[in-house]
Design an enzyme around this catalytic site. Sequence first.
Site, mmCIF file in Angstrom:
data_model
loop_
_atom_site.group_PDB
_atom_site.id
_atom_site.type_symbol
_atom_site.label_atom_id
_atom_site.label_comp_id
_atom_site.label_asym_id
_atom_site.label_seq_id
_atom_site.Cartn_x
_atom_site.Cartn_y
_atom_site.Cartn_z
ATOM 1 C CD GLU A 168 -0.182 8.347 -1.633
ATOM 2 O OE1 GLU A 168 -0.293 9.555 -1.313
ATOM 3 O OE2 GLU A 168 -0.900 8.144 -2.764
ATOM 4 C CG ASN A 209 -1.817 1.711 -2.225
ATOM 5 O OD1 ASN A 209 -1.511 0.805 -3.412
ATOM 6 N ND2 ASN A 209 -2.597 2.798 -2.631
ATOM 7 C CG HIS A 245 -1.891 7.113 -10.130
ATOM 8 N ND1 HIS A 245 -3.045 6.803 -10.470
ATOM 9 C CD2 HIS A 245 -1.973 6.871 -8.758
ATOM 10 C CE1 HIS A 245 -4.021 6.485 -9.641
ATOM 11 N NE2 HIS A 245 -3.218 6.370 -8.362
ATOM 12 C CD GLU A 273 -4.253 4.398 -5.465
ATOM 13 O OE1 GLU A 273 -4.141 5.442 -6.222
ATOM 14 O OE2 GLU A 273 -4.248 4.088 -4.488
ATOM 15 C CG ASP A 275 -4.616 6.737 -13.469
ATOM 16 O OD1 ASP A 275 -3.572 7.215 -13.211
ATOM 17 O OD2 ASP A 275 -5.735 7.398 -12.743
#
Length: 359
Positions: A168, A209, A245, A273, A275
Amino acid sequence: MAIAALTTLVALAHIAVAIPQTATAASSALPTATAVVPGLNFVAKSAGKLYFGTATDNPELNDTAYDHILDNFLQFGAITPANSMKWDATEPEPYVFTFEAGDVIADLAHENGMLLRGHNCVWYNQLPSWVTANNYTAPELAAIIQNRCATLVGHYRGQVYAWDIINEPFNDNGTYREDVFYNTLGTSYIPIALTAARAADPNAKLYINEYNNEYLGPKSTALLDLVKELKAEGVPIDGVGFQCHFVVGEVPTTMVENFQQYAAIGLEFAITELDIRMPLPATPEMLEQQKTDYDTVVSACMAVPNCVGISVWDWTDKYSWIPSTYPGYGEACPWDANFVRKPAYDGIVIALENRTSVL
Ligand SMILES: *[C@@H]1O[C@H](CO)[C@@H](O)[C@H](O)[C@H]1NC(C)=O
Ligand SMILES: *[C@@H]1O[C@H](CO)[C@@H](O)[C@H](O)[C@H]1NC(C)=O
Ligand SMILES: *[C@@H]1O[C@H](CO)[C@@H](O)[C@H](O)[C@H]1NC(C)=O
Ligand SMILES: *[C@@H]1O[C@H](CO)[C@@H](O)[C@H](O)[C@H]1NC(C)=O
């Protein structure tokens, strides 16, 4: 005799289809996935991907019903420690490292024959206070980063498929995040970390990432430009992670086009990641939309061969980070809190099978 045997087989097949945990509600928007597939990793590998994986975390591992599904290689071919390799967990004091919890996850991957995604080396969050509190000079902080990446990546040398070395680094508008690393060292902290990691484990893929880089926009452009610059300067960089996300009904529409830009520069990448959360309480309509949304995201990975794999940020709502981080939201995972597969599971299978049947 033959007919009796056949009848028995048909009866068994029928029972197999009826076992619990197969998806229940059929979608109006999408077909129902093949009734019984061995698991998500099995289908992903059949479709030419390296893995379908999941995050997991040490406090969950005393839950034997959870472990039963987590440890199934047919479901998961890769695991990522959600917390236990982060800076606060591994270097709580300057130059003092603790790897016990991280080792548990690494050992689990090894025992199950799964790939390990290392997560992470340099991130502004979950950072022990000593990193920010001591007003380190640029040379001091450079040495701290260099030592951290060398020690952490070196400790797991030979055990990790890919490391999220930088996590990030950007703001959503594409400027660099003004954290202690950037404010002290400018962008030089990035090559310092990547170079130390490469030396510590030459075979691990080194990733940057991010989130909100999944679609065309300033953040994705900034990351793409950074990667091009690193490559041009000979700094080791192998991959980019798209966290994914998402919120139900709000999955970005430009993922494939965006992914293709990264493929065009010869980079591998992964969905790291995934979801897809929804406002609570969930409705059947939202769960159906979630199925479509999971299909959309996994299909985007399927559409670009350089997308090597997909990881969900834990597979069950029981241990999802969402409810505590986004109050009022939840149900983000493909399995519910009772470990029953949701329509979302079928959405993943449909996307993977669609590709499988083409190959
Ligand atoms: C696992 O341990 C945690 C504490 O770390 C506890 O809260 C939880 O109830 C335990 N779960 C099971 C299934 O034993
Ligand atoms: C760091 O700098 C701040 C602001 O100048 C100061 O208040 C603080 O005492 C310094 N901390 C240390 C450990 O020197
Ligand atoms: C970009 O976003 C950051 C963080 O929100 C903000 O501090 C900065 O002012 C923004 N820069 C521009 C040029 O909009
Ligand atoms: C299957 O893939 C094709 C393109 O390869 C796509 O147009 C179609 O929507 C996909 N179907 C499903 C159910 O995902």
